[in-house]
Design an enzyme around this catalytic site. Structure first.
Site, PDB file in Angstrom:
ATOM      1  N   LYS A  41      27.657  34.385  26.045  1.00  0.00           N
ATOM      2  CA  LYS A  41      27.617  35.829  26.004  1.00  0.00           C
ATOM      3  C   LYS A  41      28.303  36.417  27.239  1.00  0.00           C
ATOM      4  O   LYS A  41      28.647  37.590  27.266  1.00  0.00           O
ATOM      5  CB  LYS A  41      26.154  36.310  26.021  1.00  0.00           C
ATOM      6  N   GLY A  42      28.485  35.590  28.259  1.00  0.00           N
ATOM      7  CA  GLY A  42      28.868  36.112  29.576  1.00  0.00           C
ATOM      8  C   GLY A  42      30.192  36.846  29.625  1.00  0.00           C
ATOM      9  O   GLY A  42      30.384  37.732  30.446  1.00  0.00           O
ATOM     10  N   GLU A  97      36.944  33.703  29.345  1.00  0.00           N
ATOM     11  CA  GLU A  97      35.697  33.153  29.911  1.00  0.00           C
ATOM     12  C   GLU A  97      35.257  33.996  31.111  1.00  0.00           C
ATOM     13  O   GLU A  97      36.071  34.656  31.754  1.00  0.00           O
ATOM     14  CB  GLU A  97      35.961  31.689  30.310  1.00  0.00           C
ATOM     15  N   ASP A  98      33.976  33.951  31.395  1.00  0.00           N
ATOM     16  CA  ASP A  98      33.469  34.718  32.533  1.00  0.00           C
ATOM     17  C   ASP A  98      33.684  33.987  33.850  1.00  0.00           C
ATOM     18  O   ASP A  98      34.148  34.566  34.824  1.00  0.00           O
ATOM     19  CB  ASP A  98      31.980  35.070  32.352  1.00  0.00           C
ATOM     20  N   ASP A 101      33.103  26.970  36.797  1.00  0.00           N
ATOM     21  CA  ASP A 101      32.312  26.431  37.898  1.00  0.00           C
ATOM     22  C   ASP A 101      32.701  24.955  38.077  1.00  0.00           C
ATOM     23  O   ASP A 101      33.704  24.650  38.724  1.00  0.00           O
ATOM     24  CB  ASP A 101      30.837  26.629  37.511  1.00  0.00           C
ATOM     25  N   LYS A 129      35.073  29.365  40.714  1.00  0.00           N
ATOM     26  CA  LYS A 129      34.484  28.765  41.923  1.00  0.00           C
ATOM     27  C   LYS A 129      35.152  27.418  42.135  1.00  0.00           C
ATOM     28  O   LYS A 129      34.603  26.380  41.751  1.00  0.00           O
ATOM     29  CB  LYS A 129      32.988  28.521  41.720  1.00  0.00           C
ATOM     30  N   PHE A 150      25.614  32.034  43.467  1.00  0.00           N
ATOM     31  CA  PHE A 150      25.243  32.346  42.086  1.00  0.00           C
ATOM     32  C   PHE A 150      25.359  33.851  41.874  1.00  0.00           C
ATOM     33  O   PHE A 150      24.713  34.638  42.563  1.00  0.00           O
ATOM     34  CB  PHE A 150      23.826  31.874  41.776  1.00  0.00           C
ATOM     35  N   VAL A 151      26.200  34.232  40.923  1.00  0.00           N
ATOM     36  CA  VAL A 151      26.457  35.664  40.710  1.00  0.00           C
ATOM     37  C   VAL A 151      25.943  36.131  39.348  1.00  0.00           C
ATOM     38  O   VAL A 151      25.869  35.359  38.394  1.00  0.00           O
ATOM     39  CB  VAL A 151      27.965  35.997  40.850  1.00  0.00           C
ATOM     40  N   ASP A 157      24.464  36.441  33.600  1.00  0.00           N
ATOM     41  CA  ASP A 157      23.005  36.562  33.634  1.00  0.00           C
ATOM     42  C   ASP A 157      22.328  35.554  34.549  1.00  0.00           C
ATOM     43  O   ASP A 157      22.932  34.572  34.988  1.00  0.00           O
ATOM     44  CB  ASP A 157      22.432  36.353  32.226  1.00  0.00           C
TER      45      ASP A 157
HETATM   46  P1  5GP Z   1      30.978  24.916  34.187  1.00  0.00           P
HETATM   47  O1  5GP Z   1      30.931  24.076  32.951  1.00  0.00           O
HETATM   48  O2  5GP Z   1      32.340  25.334  34.611  1.00  0.00           O
HETATM   49  O3  5GP Z   1      30.194  24.273  35.310  1.00  0.00           O
HETATM   50  O4  5GP Z   1      30.086  26.152  33.890  1.00  0.00           O
HETATM   51  C1  5GP Z   1      30.501  27.315  33.380  1.00  0.00           C
HETATM   52  C2  5GP Z   1      29.279  28.111  32.971  1.00  0.00           C
HETATM   53  O5  5GP Z   1      28.214  28.013  33.936  1.00  0.00           O
HETATM   54  C3  5GP Z   1      29.639  29.561  32.904  1.00  0.00           C
HETATM   55  O6  5GP Z   1      30.165  29.917  31.657  1.00  0.00           O
HETATM   56  C4  5GP Z   1      28.316  30.224  33.209  1.00  0.00           C
HETATM   57  O7  5GP Z   1      27.569  30.335  32.019  1.00  0.00           O
HETATM   58  C5  5GP Z   1      27.597  29.258  34.125  1.00  0.00           C
HETATM   59  N1  5GP Z   1      27.724  29.644  35.531  1.00  0.00           N
HETATM   60  C6  5GP Z   1      28.367  28.973  36.507  1.00  0.00           C
HETATM   61  N2  5GP Z   1      28.287  29.617  37.690  1.00  0.00           N
HETATM   62  C7  5GP Z   1      27.577  30.744  37.442  1.00  0.00           C
HETATM   63  C8  5GP Z   1      27.162  31.845  38.272  1.00  0.00           C
HETATM   64  O8  5GP Z   1      27.419  31.948  39.473  1.00  0.00           O
HETATM   65  N3  5GP Z   1      26.442  32.816  37.650  1.00  0.00           N
HETATM   66  C9  5GP Z   1      26.128  32.778  36.330  1.00  0.00           C
HETATM   67  N4  5GP Z   1      25.404  33.795  35.834  1.00  0.00           N
HETATM   68  N5  5GP Z   1      26.497  31.755  35.527  1.00  0.00           N
HETATM   69  C10 5GP Z   1      27.225  30.753  36.076  1.00  0.00           C
END
Ligand code: 5GP
Length: 178
Positions: A41-42, A97-98, A101, A129, A150-151, A157
């Protein structure tokens, strides 16, 4: 536990950067308007703002993915909760994508969508990040590189809270902060 919010990226700063991204995307895709795929949803607020600033006639679709919990941390396998409503074979596809990470989610999603034979496949993320990366992953378009915090807000959310905030904020747990 008390939680405190500190603005990291103001709504004005976000709006300026989203407009720049829209200009870049409009220019790169002027010959072949893409199908935008919003990762729920982000990314919903980011995509809503971005698509209204594009100067090309895009179509949209949505996907929802969820991690398998601790297994995902090592394997990068994600579960598809909601799939696309259409074939993307031969289409120019832009994943919206939002935040990237570790890179595991988008790495999986990109491979999954690539196997459906789109004509092209790119990724735009509002936030990145880079210091947290566990697999090599470079978004084609990125709004802001941010530190390892963490944002929340602007669609992002914490336990389904804070998505409505217009600014992107760092969430501090007062119990954890000195
Ligand atoms: P990845 O697979 O790249 O580790 O994770 C991506 C997902 O982790 C994002 O789509 C999001 O849902 C969540 N995520 C990673 N960092 C943050 C953050 O700082 N804040 C929030 N709200 N979600 C995050």
């Amino acid at each position: 536990m008390n939680q405190e919010l500190e603005v990291l990226l103001s709504r004005e700063k976000i709006a300026l950067r989203v407009a720049e991204l829209a200009d870049d995307i409009s220019r790169d895709y002027r010959e072949q308007p893409p199908l935008l795929i919003c990762v729920l949803k982000g990314a919903v607020i980011f995509m809503s703002d971005l698509m209204r600033l594009l100067k090309i006639p895009v179509e949209i679709d949505f996907m929802a993915v969820s991690s398998y919990g601790s297994a995902t941390a090592s394997s990068g396998v994600v579960r598809i909760l909601k799939d696309l409503e259409q074939s993307i074979q031969g289409r120019d596809v832009l994943i919206v994508e939002d935040i990237v990470d570790t890179g595991l989610t988008l790495n999986y999603l990109r491979e999954n969508l690539a196997s459906r034979q789109p004509r092209s496949l790119k990724v735009v993320t509002l936030l990145d990040k880079p210091s947290r990366r566990r697999v090599s992953f470079n978004p084609d378009y990125c709004g802001f590189a941010i530190p390892d915090r963490f944002v929340v807000g602007y669609g992002l959310d914490f336990n389904e809270q804070y998505r409505y905030l217009p600014d992107i904020c760092v969430l501090h747990n007062e119990a954890n902060s000195g």
